[in-house]
Design an enzyme around this catalytic site. Sequence first.
Site, short mmCIF file in Angstrom:
data_model
loop_
_atom_site.label_atom_id
_atom_site.label_comp_id
_atom_site.label_asym_id
_atom_site.label_seq_id
_atom_site.Cartn_x
_atom_site.Cartn_y
_atom_site.Cartn_z
N LYS A 91 0.84 -1.19 0.00
CA LYS A 91 0.00 0.00 0.00
C LYS A 91 0.88 1.25 0.00
O LYS A 91 1.94 1.28 0.63
CB LYS A 91 -0.92 -0.01 1.23
CG LYS A 91 -1.90 1.15 1.27
CD LYS A 91 -2.83 1.06 2.47
CE LYS A 91 -3.82 2.22 2.47
NZ LYS A 91 -4.78 2.15 3.59
N SER A 166 -9.50 2.89 2.19
CA SER A 166 -8.42 3.50 1.43
C SER A 166 -7.45 2.49 0.80
O SER A 166 -6.62 2.88 -0.04
CB SER A 166 -7.62 4.43 2.34
OG SER A 166 -6.99 3.72 3.39
N SER A 190 -10.53 0.69 6.28
CA SER A 190 -9.80 0.81 5.03
C SER A 190 -9.22 -0.48 4.47
O SER A 190 -8.81 -0.53 3.32
CB SER A 190 -8.67 1.83 5.18
OG SER A 190 -9.18 3.14 5.24
#
Length: 471
Positions: A91, A166, A190
């Site tokens: 990520k 996210s 997220s």
Amino acid sequence: MSNPISHDDLCYLPATAALVLFSEGALSPVELLNAYQARAEKLEPQLNAFSAQRLEAAQEAARLSEQRYSKRYSKSANPLRALEGLPVALKNEHTLCGWVTTKGSWLLGNQADTVNAPITQRLLDAGAVIHAQTNVPEFYMACFTRSERHGVSRNPWNLALTPGGSSGGSAAALAAGLTAMASGSDIGGSIRIPASYCGVVGLKPSYGRVPVTPIAYALHTMNHIGPMARTVADCALMFNVVNGPHADDPAAIRPKLEVPLAFESVKGLRIALSYDLDSFEVHADVLRGLEQAAQALREQGAMVEPVKLGWTDNGADAVFQRLGFETGREFACRILRQNLPTSDYIRQFAIDGMNVTGEQYLATNQVVGRMYDSMSKVMASYDALICPTMASIGSPAEGGVDANEMLRRDAMTYPFNLLSRHPVLSVPSGLASNGVPMGVQVVGRTLDETTVFQIGAAIEQALWQRRRPAI
């Protein structure tokens, strides 16, 4: 090394199965990485799951792993590591030396990382081949994935819809067969939101299970770093690598937890069932998926029964007041100080955060205390709780200006960031009428990841076997 499996089929091979083929000499890490990179080249223009790729460095790492599997080398001198040769995407939050971690924002410039995040270092030490960086919304503050810097990410199951956020790029990459595993983070859902929308598996570990740096982030109890994968076993495999105490995280739990990858039957377990967490309006498709999961568990010998949690407040205001007070001011200062493009929802978040008072911020502790008290009374009689991950069945890929309102309405995840010691696994529960997956959350007793994986594997076995989007 030749292999009869097609490139696209290789890209959906479970990580646990790939490791077996590596050890048998039937597949090489280079061959698997090549398959992922070829598929990414084909699909990335549509999906935008990655904010960066490191093709040459990944190829070199794959070649070194290939050598470790080769019979020309002594296994005792070159022992195989837990993730040896598996392609893993990071990520755009988890730093890697020499890379640029932008957090989806122009405000951070182009400064190269000088340290590896704890999760990054553990993946590298375990032999993972880090080949890509996954797209995020700016500063992770949205349940969709769009930013001024990196554009819009799309859901492989329906390109008009969001993969969530996210960790949306991570989930989209997994669902589209662009990586074997991916890292995620979860401060309001997220990991679990995109796992649900993309039909993959994501774990919000108990607070402190996976180390976080710097210390200011480590002490933020709503903040969780965790694994994402296409199967429960793959997710557990990655969790075993990345969890455990760390010298730079005073909140990290010791000793390290090792969960089994062969899951016990759920027979005899007592599982609570909440349809709406006492407050959400849940889409009929989602309720159908939840009931299918509950029935599958009953058929495997678990006792599943509906409960009321007794929550008079699901914590929505507390989440936004905590995040706004702690980070909204920071964003506002950055935006005022730097005349650079910023996403509309970040500007709105900064404005909202500046309006949170100290009294409101302190009052959130009382809300969390009441929620924990009610949850503890329920969990005293059950081994786990299941509930939907998302109340909705998708939203537009571009999202909207008011990310807070979307999270408040749709995400049944954020209460468990307030109740941060409870581990939560999101597993797929089927497809909604719009062709996008739905998810079920498995909420464990505090610090009990083992039971969460056990129940998640049972749901997966019944409802979600080797499904993939037609992309």
